[in-house]
Design a protein around this motif. Structure first.
Motif, PDB file in Angstrom:
ATOM      1  N   ARG A 111      41.992  24.008 -11.284  1.00 49.43           N
ATOM      2  CA  ARG A 111      42.652  25.168 -10.692  1.00 49.43           C
ATOM      3  C   ARG A 111      43.732  24.740  -9.707  1.00 49.43           C
ATOM      4  NH1 ARG A 111      42.795  27.238  -6.061  1.00 49.43           N
ATOM      5  NH2 ARG A 111      41.167  25.856  -5.308  1.00 49.43           N
ATOM      6  N   THR A 146      30.583  20.469 -12.376  1.00 48.41           N
ATOM      7  CA  THR A 146      31.559  21.314 -13.060  1.00 48.41           C
ATOM      8  C   THR A 146      32.328  22.189 -12.073  1.00 48.41           C
ATOM      9  OG1 THR A 146      29.748  22.846 -13.567  1.00 48.41           O
ATOM     10  CG2 THR A 146      30.435  21.343 -15.315  1.00 48.41           C
ATOM     11  N   ALA A 199      36.271  22.332 -12.130  1.00 51.10           N
ATOM     12  CA  ALA A 199      37.023  23.591 -12.158  1.00 51.10           C
ATOM     13  C   ALA A 199      37.997  23.663 -10.992  1.00 51.10           C
ATOM     14  CB  ALA A 199      36.038  24.769 -12.109  1.00 51.10           C
TER      15      ALA A 199
END
Length: 384
Positions: A146, A138, A142
């Motif tokens: 981003r 994860t 992420a």
């Protein structure tokens, strides 16, 4: 609810060094943040750190903000504090001071899920291994999201207010999409792996299920990637590594599976040798098709007992495949004898010789595999 005291942004130094339209935009952003509950100290810290633009999306992701200490969360869900801290650390979101009030409603809900996992009776060390894998996976998800948002949504001439609002809108839109996508991918991969699992009567009688399995392991890496990093900028280097991951993903059709990428290297596993050799050759061809500007690729394959653990693999076949990659010539796929014998007659093989490889205390017979009729490389030089 007590009203927030009005903040004199200019007196607090929050508008210092900003003039014209950017000043007006910052003032508007500061007013919105103050109205949302930010204190003067929070705003000062964000301005000094250059994070004012990111503060709105940070608050959006944090929900109502910190409300609990780790100790309070553990008591609320009836979970030992040390167990909660071990699982939080494994997920990559550790609690420092257990009495610091930094836990959010999301942290509380996550603790309830940890409690549910612990209550299944599954061994804690195994659950922690799964948690570490989830945390690493994860974190990459992420980071990818981003990076996509930052690269896409910042435009020349933007003010802090423009970017802040755009980031919040992107988070509001993306989060509901990413979560279900991750769940779908987990279910699809789990289904594919379960379809290939075999649990026989002997396994059931002994109760020993889930230990070592016979797999074919492949590593493929880009030749002279380190040297290339001295010649091109970091962004171009990242594009090369990203392209390798794309190519590896494309050739990893079941039973071949892409396990991980580590910079200039990819690792794949397969329950069957023949599809793995075919995938490795296809990967080499894909690299050659990129043209002269793309680095050479080489691959090493070995087969044997392998221990799956927390999403990674360990054992003799893994070590051997890695060592074989290190001795492979650019543009080639080399195998150990076990893989050659099991892969069958669908490929052409040439015997390279018997060698003692670095870190191994035995000699290995090494073979090179080619697709039928393959003879020349992308530069026109005869293949070795």
């Amino acid at each position: 609810m007590t009203a927030q005291p009005e903040i004199d942004f200019e007196a607090e130094g929050l508008l210092e060094g900003v003039d014209g339209a950017p000043r007006e935009a910052r003032l508007e952003l500061l007013e919105e943040l103050a109205e949302a509950g930010c204190t003067a100290e929070e705003l000062k810290e964000a301005v000094v750190a250059g994070r004012l633009t990111l503060l709105p999306v940070e608050r959006a992701l944090a929900g109502e903000g910190p409300r609990y200490t780790a100790r309070e969360i553990a008591e609320e869900v009836d979970l030992d504090l040390e167990v909660l801290q071990r699982f939080s650390s494994a997920l990559g979101v550790p609690y420092g001071d257990p009495d610091e009030r930094r836990g959010t409603e999301a942290d509380l809900e996550a603790a309830r899920m940890v409690k549910a996992f612990v209550d299944t009776g599954l061994p804690e060390d195994g659950l922690l291994g799964v948690a570490r894998t989830i945390g690493m996976g994860t974190a990459r998800i992420a980071e990818a999201n981003r990076e996509l948002i930052v690269r896409t949504l910042i435009r020349p001439g933007d003010t802090e207010r423009d970017v802040a609002r755009r980031f919040v809108a992107a988070a509001d839109y993306m989060l509901p999409l990413v979560g279900p996508t991750v769940v779908y991918a987990l279910q699809a991969h789990l289904l594919e792996q379960i379809r290939r699992d075999v649990i026989g009567a002997t396994d059931l009688a002994s109760g020993e299920v889930g230990g070592t399995v016979d797999l074919t392991v492949c590593f493929a890496d880009l030749v002279e990637f380190t040297r290339l990093g001295e010649e091109i900028d970091a962004e171009e280097l990242g594009m090369v590594a990203g392209r390798l991951e794309e190519m590896a993903t494309a050739v990893a059709e079941p039973p071949v599976r892409l396990v991980k990428t580590i910079g200039d290297e990819v690792m794949l596993v397969s329950t069957e040798p023949e599809p793995m050799v075919a995938a490795a050759l296809e990967l080499i061809d894909a690299a050659e098709a990129e043209g002269q500007q793309f680095p050479w690729l080489r691959a090493g394959i070995a087969s044997g007992p392998t221990l799956p653990q927390s999403g990674d693999y360990y054992g003799r076949a893994v070590n051997l495949a890695s060592r074989l990659t290190n001795v492979a010539r650019p543009g080639s796929v080399v195998l150990d004898e076990a893989t050659k014998e099991a892969a069958g007659e669908g490929f052409e093989y040439s015997y390279i010789g018997e060698r003692r490889l670095k870190g191994l205390d035995y000699r290995v017979k090494i073979y090179r595999a080619r697709a039928p009729g393959e003879r020349r490389d992308r530069s026109g030089r005869p293949r070795g």
